[in-house]
Design an enzyme around this catalytic site. Sequence first.
Site, short mmCIF file in Angstrom:
data_model
loop_
_atom_site.label_atom_id
_atom_site.label_comp_id
_atom_site.label_asym_id
_atom_site.label_seq_id
_atom_site.Cartn_x
_atom_site.Cartn_y
_atom_site.Cartn_z
N GLY A 138 0.81 -1.21 0.00
CA GLY A 138 0.00 0.00 0.00
C GLY A 138 0.85 1.27 0.00
O GLY A 138 2.08 1.22 -0.13
N LEU B 53 1.68 3.50 2.37
CA LEU B 53 2.68 3.59 3.43
C LEU B 53 3.61 2.38 3.42
O LEU B 53 4.83 2.51 3.53
CB LEU B 53 1.96 3.71 4.78
CG LEU B 53 2.81 3.81 6.04
CD1 LEU B 53 3.76 4.99 5.99
CD2 LEU B 53 1.90 3.92 7.28
N ARG C 111 -2.76 -8.78 -1.97
CA ARG C 111 -2.61 -8.69 -3.42
C ARG C 111 -1.13 -8.73 -3.77
O ARG C 111 -0.27 -8.51 -2.92
CB ARG C 111 -3.25 -7.41 -3.95
CG ARG C 111 -2.66 -6.15 -3.35
CD ARG C 111 -3.48 -4.92 -3.69
NE ARG C 111 -3.55 -4.70 -5.14
CZ ARG C 111 -4.03 -3.60 -5.71
NH1 ARG C 111 -4.49 -2.61 -4.96
NH2 ARG C 111 -4.07 -3.49 -7.01
N ASP D 160 -4.62 -13.11 3.47
CA ASP D 160 -5.45 -12.16 4.20
C ASP D 160 -4.94 -12.10 5.64
O ASP D 160 -4.78 -13.15 6.29
CB ASP D 160 -6.92 -12.65 4.18
CG ASP D 160 -7.87 -11.60 4.72
OD1 ASP D 160 -7.65 -11.11 5.85
OD2 ASP D 160 -8.84 -11.27 4.01
N TYR E 119 -14.19 4.49 10.31
CA TYR E 119 -12.73 4.47 10.34
C TYR E 119 -12.24 4.94 11.71
O TYR E 119 -11.40 4.29 12.36
CB TYR E 119 -12.20 5.38 9.24
CG TYR E 119 -10.71 5.48 9.11
CD1 TYR E 119 -9.93 4.38 8.75
CD2 TYR E 119 -10.06 6.71 9.30
CE1 TYR E 119 -8.55 4.50 8.59
CE2 TYR E 119 -8.69 6.83 9.13
CZ TYR E 119 -7.95 5.72 8.78
OH TYR E 119 -6.58 5.84 8.62
P1 NAD Z 1 -3.38 1.48 1.67
O1 NAD Z 1 -4.84 1.30 1.41
O2 NAD Z 1 -2.59 2.25 0.69
O3 NAD Z 1 -2.68 0.08 1.88
C1 NAD Z 1 -3.27 -0.96 2.64
C2 NAD Z 1 -2.73 -2.28 2.13
O4 NAD Z 1 -3.37 -3.29 2.89
C3 NAD Z 1 -3.07 -2.53 0.66
O5 NAD Z 1 -1.91 -2.88 -0.06
C4 NAD Z 1 -4.09 -3.67 0.70
O6 NAD Z 1 -3.97 -4.56 -0.40
C5 NAD Z 1 -3.71 -4.36 2.02
N1 NAD Z 1 -4.85 -5.08 2.57
C6 NAD Z 1 -6.14 -4.68 2.60
N2 NAD Z 1 -6.89 -5.64 3.15
C7 NAD Z 1 -6.07 -6.65 3.49
C8 NAD Z 1 -6.27 -7.92 4.09
N3 NAD Z 1 -7.50 -8.31 4.46
N4 NAD Z 1 -5.20 -8.71 4.29
C9 NAD Z 1 -3.97 -8.32 3.92
N5 NAD Z 1 -3.72 -7.13 3.33
C10 NAD Z 1 -4.77 -6.30 3.12
O7 NAD Z 1 -3.27 2.15 3.12
P2 NAD Z 1 -2.03 3.01 3.67
O8 NAD Z 1 -2.29 4.42 3.33
O9 NAD Z 1 -0.76 2.40 3.30
O10 NAD Z 1 -2.31 2.88 5.26
C11 NAD Z 1 -1.57 2.01 6.07
C12 NAD Z 1 -1.96 2.27 7.52
O11 NAD Z 1 -1.65 3.63 7.84
C13 NAD Z 1 -3.45 2.09 7.82
O12 NAD Z 1 -3.61 1.59 9.12
C14 NAD Z 1 -3.99 3.50 7.77
O13 NAD Z 1 -5.15 3.66 8.53
C15 NAD Z 1 -2.83 4.26 8.35
N6 NAD Z 1 -2.84 5.66 7.96
C16 NAD Z 1 -2.63 6.02 6.68
C17 NAD Z 1 -2.69 7.38 6.34
C18 NAD Z 1 -2.49 7.85 4.92
O14 NAD Z 1 -2.69 9.06 4.66
N7 NAD Z 1 -2.09 6.98 3.99
C19 NAD Z 1 -2.94 8.34 7.34
C20 NAD Z 1 -3.19 7.91 8.63
C21 NAD Z 1 -3.10 6.56 8.96
C1 AKB Z 2 -7.63 8.96 5.35
O1 AKB Z 2 -7.92 10.05 4.82
O2 AKB Z 2 -8.44 8.05 5.58
C2 AKB Z 2 -6.20 8.75 5.79
C3 AKB Z 2 -6.04 9.19 7.19
C4 AKB Z 2 -5.76 10.60 7.51
O3 AKB Z 2 -6.14 8.39 8.09
N1 AKB Z 2 -5.36 9.47 4.88
#
Ligand code: NAD
Ligand code: AKB
Length: 326
Positions: free
Chosen positions: A11, A13, A36, A53, A142
């Site tokens: 994903g 991050l 994936r 998963d 969320y």
């Molecule tokens: P993302 O959606 O880009 O990546 C999530 C990854 O998890 C994807 O690659 C997806 O394929 C995988 N995934 C989904 N369901 C799954 C499952 N059942 N089993 C295994 N893998 C699975 O999200 P991200 O932005 O990389 O976020 C990562 C973490 O950081 C999350 O906890 C999110 O809440 C947190 N976060 C992200 C942001 C942001 O702006 N990106 C901000 C605050 C917090």
């Molecule tokens: C979202 O918008 O869901 C994320 C977050 C701030 O947790 N980027």
Amino acid sequence: MKKILITGALGQLGSEIAAELRSRFGVDKVVLTDRRDDVNTDLVEEGPFYRFDVRHGEELAAVVRRYRIDTIYHLAALLSATAENDPQTAWDLNLNGLMTVLEVAREERCAVFTPSSIGAFGPSTPRDWTPQDTIQRPTSMYGVTKVAGELLCDYYYHKYGVDTRGVRYPGLISNRTLPGGGTTDYAVDVYYQAVRRGRYSCFLKGDTYLDMMYMPDAVRAAVDLMEADPARLRHRNAFNVTAMSFCPEEQAAYIRRYIPDFEIDYHVDPVRQAIANSWPNNLEDYAARVEWDWEPRFDLDTMTRDMLRVLSRRLEDARYVWSDEG
Ligand code: NAD
Ligand code: AKB
């Protein structure tokens, strides 16, 4: 010797934390997992990768045992906009996925990094300089899962001694992997569209302030917290961290420093606007600064400059040409 496993590793991050940890500790010391395998295939092919998963605890435990993993970065989750469209799945993945990881960590004695979010706050939280310890009554699914996740991680630390740690990230901005269905995704999309088309149609109102952070700072926050001296950590699981706060109008103004004819208009998505309205304008991150020396390096100007430079050179259909004198 660090042996690390990342869930949700492909994903937005995860792909960047994976690259940083593999360069720091060695490719074979960092095992990637995701449900994936069709994106970021360079990471999939470069080193150990398993597709399953995260809620399937036996598969997770088997990989943890095979590689003698000592640290898990648990990043698999649904983000805010996707979660609001499918709250039942969001509850199941964000909380049962976390519970599965914590149980494996308890049995196999692993440390766990789990990100929370500005989404863990709600409309009754103080909106400006939101304190570390304050009211948390989020109104999105969320947010409900993020608050419960913070508490669950604290519980596993106090009850079982699992070394759980985490930050409340703001919106993350990056140029390697597109964001995965959040409310802050506009702040990434705007740079891609600025470089490709010179204009952007934003799904949040122009005066909506939210905290944001450039990805290099976000990666450093995770790794620094996991490396921090545990004796200094009073909060552990939900450190406020931020780097900047801006609204779409301000971000557009900074893009115009480099692309003077850039235009933005607004077609508001009511679901994401309602979520954004319930989140803080800007966080106070004093506890992270005091307890593990957190300090961001990028502000809106330096991030905008870097995003436009990188994207204009990488995107094949870029219309904007970066000039080093610019
Ligand atoms: P993302 O959606 O880009 O990546 C999530 C990854 O998890 C994807 O690659 C997806 O394929 C995988 N995934 C989904 N369901 C799954 C499952 N059942 N089993 C295994 N893998 C699975 O999200 P991200 O932005 O990389 O976020 C990562 C973490 O950081 C999350 O906890 C999110 O809440 C947190 N976060 C992200 C942001 C942001 O702006 N990106 C901000 C605050 C917090
Ligand atoms: C979202 O918008 O869901 C994320 C977050 C701030 O947790 N980027």
